[in-house]
Design a protein around this motif. Structure first.
Motif, mmCIF file in Angstrom:
data_model
loop_
_atom_site.group_PDB
_atom_site.id
_atom_site.type_symbol
_atom_site.label_atom_id
_atom_site.label_comp_id
_atom_site.label_asym_id
_atom_site.label_seq_id
_atom_site.Cartn_x
_atom_site.Cartn_y
_atom_site.Cartn_z
ATOM 1 N N GLU A 1 45.305 50.130 37.991
ATOM 2 C CA GLU A 1 43.977 50.439 38.517
ATOM 3 C C GLU A 1 44.045 51.431 39.665
ATOM 4 O O GLU A 1 43.288 52.407 39.715
ATOM 5 N N SER A 2 44.981 51.199 40.596
ATOM 6 C CA SER A 2 45.137 52.110 41.740
ATOM 7 C C SER A 2 45.617 53.475 41.275
ATOM 8 O O SER A 2 45.173 54.515 41.777
ATOM 9 N N GLN B 1 42.270 60.242 39.296
ATOM 10 C CA GLN B 1 40.925 60.785 39.239
ATOM 11 C C GLN B 1 40.567 61.514 40.525
ATOM 12 O O GLN B 1 39.973 62.597 40.501
ATOM 13 N N ASP B 2 40.944 60.925 41.677
ATOM 14 C CA ASP B 2 40.699 61.576 42.965
ATOM 15 C C ASP B 2 41.447 62.902 43.052
ATOM 16 O O ASP B 2 40.920 63.897 43.560
ATOM 17 N N ILE C 1 41.428 68.844 43.061
ATOM 18 C CA ILE C 1 41.946 70.113 42.556
ATOM 19 C C ILE C 1 40.851 70.904 41.854
ATOM 20 O O ILE C 1 40.745 72.130 42.008
ATOM 21 N N ASN C 2 40.014 70.225 41.092
ATOM 22 C CA ASN C 2 38.910 70.918 40.413
ATOM 23 C C ASN C 2 37.963 71.551 41.424
ATOM 24 O O ASN C 2 37.503 72.693 41.233
#
Length: 301
Positions: A209-210, A216-217, A222-223
């Motif tokens: 989960e972490s 995702q973070d 980066i995006n």
């Protein structure tokens, strides 16, 4: 920052791929309304291309130079373009770099030659040396291995442009050139950042989960950085795509180019010491060798 291309130098060795290299130079010169220089370096000790052995090099220099002028004229053919032939004697890398500096060239065009294994280890290639010595970007067209069947013609104009972004100074300058090309040709611009797993070893030790949240973070961060590189007004004339990949940069960039039918890859290049260059090479070197399309290398210097 818009990068102007006012002077283009096209290097030819009169190999069977020379016509495509010169055609690229002609088309780019027309597109940018640029001055075109077509250069050939006569290497007197190795003149098999001229069809005769050299007994007295000095006596034959004029003949070689005249032969080169005629070959350049034949390559240009009936194209209605002003060009200047540049023919000199010497070592190709040194002379092309000198001519680029003296003529304040904005872009050099050349082609790779098939070479691998020990031959590359000991000799390198003119292309790879030029990437480190030229004062301007180098556009590299993919040549053919000796004895190989002809490949399909490389695309022009560049409608899909990929730029490798690692947020370094050399990558930033590469982005400037890719943006200028995208503006000129109204292209799709693909900004790709590659994360190497070795840089995030601790990520794989986290609970699932972490780890997912961290990934995702990281992707979002980066995006956002990739999107922030593009001026807002540019979004009106280009189609922008961003992508985060995981793996070895050279493998992922080449694979992405193949899957997405990319016409041009733009990558930055930074200096390497001799031992590192011989034993390891750089991401840019490997992309140039393996790319399915043209590659532009840009130095931050």
């Amino acid at each position: 920052m818009r990068r102007q291309i006012n002077r283009i130098l096209c290097a030819t060795d009169f190999s069977r791929f020379s016509q495509e290299v010169v055609n690229y130079g002609i088309q780019l010169a027309k597109e940018f309304h640029a001055t075109l220089y077509i250069c050939h370096i006569v290497d007197v000790p190795t003149v098999s291309v001229y069809g005769e052995a050299v007994i007295g090099p000095i006596e034959h220099q004029n003949r070689f130079m005249e032969y080169a002028r005629q070959e350049i004229e034949n390559l240009v053919g009936d194209e209605s373009i002003e060009y200047q032939p540049l023919i000199t004697l010497g070592i190709a890398t040194d002379e092309i770099t000198r001519l680029a500096r003296e003529n304040i060239v904005d872009l050099v065009i050349t082609a790779t030659h098939g070479r691998s294994g020990l031959k590359r280890f000991f000799l390198g290639s003119v292309t790879e040396r030029l990437m480190r010595t030229l004062p301007c970007p180098l556009l590299v067209l993919r040549g053919m291995e000796e004895g190989a069947s002809p490949e399909k013609p490389q695309k022009f104009p560049f409608k899909r442009i990929l730029v490798g972004c690692d947020f370094s100074a050399d990558a930033a300058k590469a982005f400037d050139y890719s943006l200028s090309m995208a503006q000129e040709f109204e292209s799709e611009l693909h900004l790709v950042h590659v994360v190497e797993p070795s840089g995030y070893k601790d990520l794989f030790k986290l609970p699932a989960e972490s780890g997912d949240k961290f990934k995702q973070d990281l992707y979002d961060m980066i995006n956002d950085k990739l999107m922030a590189m593009v001026p807002k007004d540019a979004l009106s004339w280009i189609t922008l795509k961003t992508k985060l990949l995981v793996g070895k940069p050279y493998d992922e960039l080449v694979r992405y180019a193949e899957i997405n039918d990319i016409d041009l890859i733009v990558v930055g290049i930074r200096g390497y010491g001799m031992v590192e260059e011989l034993l390891v090479g750089s991401t840019t070197d490997r992309v140039v060798r393996q790319s399915p399309c043209a590659v532009m290398s840009v130095s931050a210097k």
